[in-house]
Design an enzyme around this catalytic site. Structure first.
Site, PDB file in Angstrom:
ATOM      1  N   LYS A   1      -0.105   3.682  -2.134  1.00  0.00           N
ATOM      2  CA  LYS A   1      -1.037   4.652  -2.728  1.00  0.00           C
ATOM      3  C   LYS A   1      -0.320   5.447  -3.822  1.00  0.00           C
ATOM      4  CE  LYS A   1      -4.029   4.854   1.274  1.00  0.00           C
ATOM      5  NZ  LYS A   1      -3.245   4.003   2.212  1.00  0.00           N
ATOM      6  N   GLY A  35     -14.767   2.985  12.647  1.00  0.00           N
ATOM      7  CA  GLY A  35     -16.227   2.985  12.818  1.00  0.00           C
ATOM      8  C   GLY A  35     -17.013   2.054  11.921  1.00  0.00           C
ATOM      9  N   ALA A  59       0.893   7.527  -6.719  1.00  0.00           N
ATOM     10  CA  ALA A  59       0.178   8.676  -7.307  1.00  0.00           C
ATOM     11  C   ALA A  59       1.155   9.633  -7.970  1.00  0.00           C
ATOM     12  CB  ALA A  59      -0.615   9.402  -6.219  1.00  0.00           C
ATOM     13  N   ASP A  60       1.880   9.132  -8.979  1.00  0.00           N
ATOM     14  CA  ASP A  60       2.871   9.997  -9.625  1.00  0.00           C
ATOM     15  C   ASP A  60       2.669   9.968 -11.140  1.00  0.00           C
ATOM     16  OD1 ASP A  60       5.316  11.515 -10.029  1.00  0.00           O
ATOM     17  OD2 ASP A  60       5.985  10.728  -8.085  1.00  0.00           O
ATOM     18  N   ILE A  61       3.590  10.585 -11.862  1.00  0.00           N
ATOM     19  CA  ILE A  61       3.517  10.534 -13.326  1.00  0.00           C
ATOM     20  C   ILE A  61       3.778   9.081 -13.770  1.00  0.00           C
ATOM     21  CG2 ILE A  61       4.206  12.943 -13.634  1.00  0.00           C
ATOM     22  CD1 ILE A  61       7.035  11.816 -14.430  1.00  0.00           C
ATOM     23  N   ASP A  77       0.843  -1.190   0.000  1.00  0.00           N
ATOM     24  CA  ASP A  77       0.000   0.000   0.000  1.00  0.00           C
ATOM     25  C   ASP A  77       0.883   1.245   0.000  1.00  0.00           C
ATOM     26  OD1 ASP A  77      -1.820   1.989   0.421  1.00  0.00           O
ATOM     27  OD2 ASP A  77      -2.365   1.369   2.454  1.00  0.00           O
TER      28      ASP A  77
HETATM   29  O1  O7E Z   1      -7.975   1.883  10.687  1.00  0.00           O
HETATM   30  P1  O7E Z   1      -7.132   0.661  10.724  1.00  0.00           P
HETATM   31  O2  O7E Z   1      -6.075   0.679  11.790  1.00  0.00           O
HETATM   32  O3  O7E Z   1      -7.955  -0.605  10.746  1.00  0.00           O
HETATM   33  O4  O7E Z   1      -6.274   0.609   9.388  1.00  0.00           O
HETATM   34  C1  O7E Z   1      -6.812   0.755   8.128  1.00  0.00           C
HETATM   35  C2  O7E Z   1      -5.734   0.576   7.090  1.00  0.00           C
HETATM   36  O5  O7E Z   1      -6.300   0.830   5.811  1.00  0.00           O
HETATM   37  C3  O7E Z   1      -4.553   1.527   7.240  1.00  0.00           C
HETATM   38  O6  O7E Z   1      -3.405   0.840   6.748  1.00  0.00           O
HETATM   39  C4  O7E Z   1      -4.891   2.663   6.311  1.00  0.00           C
HETATM   40  O7  O7E Z   1      -3.749   3.283   5.808  1.00  0.00           O
HETATM   41  C5  O7E Z   1      -5.640   1.931   5.202  1.00  0.00           C
HETATM   42  N1  O7E Z   1      -6.644   2.708   4.472  1.00  0.00           N
HETATM   43  C6  O7E Z   1      -7.648   3.363   5.143  1.00  0.00           C
HETATM   44  O8  O7E Z   1      -7.774   3.292   6.366  1.00  0.00           O
HETATM   45  N2  O7E Z   1      -8.536   4.122   4.418  1.00  0.00           N
HETATM   46  C7  O7E Z   1      -8.495   4.218   3.080  1.00  0.00           C
HETATM   47  O9  O7E Z   1      -9.335   4.887   2.492  1.00  0.00           O
HETATM   48  C8  O7E Z   1      -7.527   3.511   2.385  1.00  0.00           C
HETATM   49  C9  O7E Z   1      -6.639   2.711   3.105  1.00  0.00           C
HETATM   50  C10 O7E Z   1      -5.822   1.831   2.371  1.00  0.00           C
HETATM   51  O10 O7E Z   1      -5.417   0.771   2.758  1.00  0.00           O
HETATM   52  O11 O7E Z   1      -5.624   2.204   1.125  1.00  0.00           O
HETATM   53  C11 O7E Z   1      -5.331   1.306   0.229  1.00  0.00           C
HETATM   54  C12 O7E Z   1      -6.174   0.066   0.389  1.00  0.00           C
END
Ligand code: O7E
Length: 216
Positions: free
Chosen positions: A64, A178, A66-68, A62
């Site tokens: 994320k 939540g 997000a580049d060129i 993960d």
């Molecule tokens: O709240 P937690 O501790 O259960 O962790 C949630 C994990 O999902 C954490 O690694 C966070 O970076 C990731 N996450 C989100 O919480 N929200 C998002 O919108 C996106 C992610 C994520 O994993 O993005 C790529 C899947």
């Protein structure tokens, strides 16, 4: 992607010692682990290789991304070479940037997850207005795997309706943020869960109670 118990652990701990202590306890319940910046910045990309080898699991990285396109492709190549099975990529950067990761994944027999809308409150300001467009873009590009929020089930349902029932949708935000595990699984194929497990006084008990709440 098949995910044991429909739970992907978010391994957001800050050392391999902590990671091993946790995984020695709970790895029997899991076969898919998400590793992101916290562990990789603390321990290096070897953390991906080590967790995969030591616990014989699939790794979703993960970053994320997000580049060129050119930079995205380098990030994807290096990450897949370290052993990652899949890479999470932001969609808001547009189809060319996403396509460069898909190309890298296809060359190496790996997968890409497209992040549509995020789960935190601030996502409503900039990301939410375009998140369904991102899902549509993914469908047009033929992308199979998506990420959507468990904290807004109406939005997760919409994402599912756009990407179709045969796409694979994983959802973070359960527990500490939540979201409800069972309700989320009405629309998602698997949950991404971090703090509710690794910060629990008894991670095994916490994981077992989440699994029970999904099954019954
Ligand atoms: O709240 P937690 O501790 O259960 O962790 C949630 C994990 O999902 C954490 O690694 C966070 O970076 C990731 N996450 C989100 O919480 N929200 C998002 O919108 C996106 C992610 C994520 O994993 O993005 C790529 C899947």
């Amino acid at each position: 992607m098949e995910v044991k118990n429909k739970i992907i652990l978010a391994l957001d701990v800050l050392s391999m010692d902590q990671a091993r202590e946790l995984l020695d306890e709970i790895s029997d319940y899991l076969d898919t682990i998400k590793i992101g910046y916290p562990l990789v910045l603390a321990e290096g990309l070897e953390a991906v290789t080590q967790v995969k080898e030591e616990y014989q699991c699939k790794i979703i990285t993960d970053f994320k991304v997000a580049d060129i396109p050119a930079t995205n492709q380098k990030i994807a190549n290096v990450t897949f070479q370290a052993g990652a099975d899949a890479l999470i990529v932001h969609g808001f950067v547009g189809p060319d940037s996403v396509a460069s990761c898909v190309e890298s994944a296809e060359k190496q027999g790996k997968e890409v997850f497209l992040l549509t809308e995020m789960s935190h409150p601030g996502a409503s300001q900039f990301l939410q207005p375009v998140s369904m467009d991102i899902a549509h873009m993914g469908v047009e590009m033929g992308i199979q795997n998506y990420v959507g929020p468990s904290t807004r089930l109406d939005r997760l349902e919409k994402i599912r309706s756009i990407i179709g029932k045969d796409s694979f949708l994983i959802s973070p935000g359960v527990g500490t943020q939540g979201g409800d595990p069972k309700d989320t699984l009405k629309f998602a194929d698997a949950l991404i869960i971090g703090r509710s497990i690794y910060l629990a006084p008894d991670p095994v008990e916490s994981l077992e109670s989440i699994i029970d709440s999904i099954e019954f």
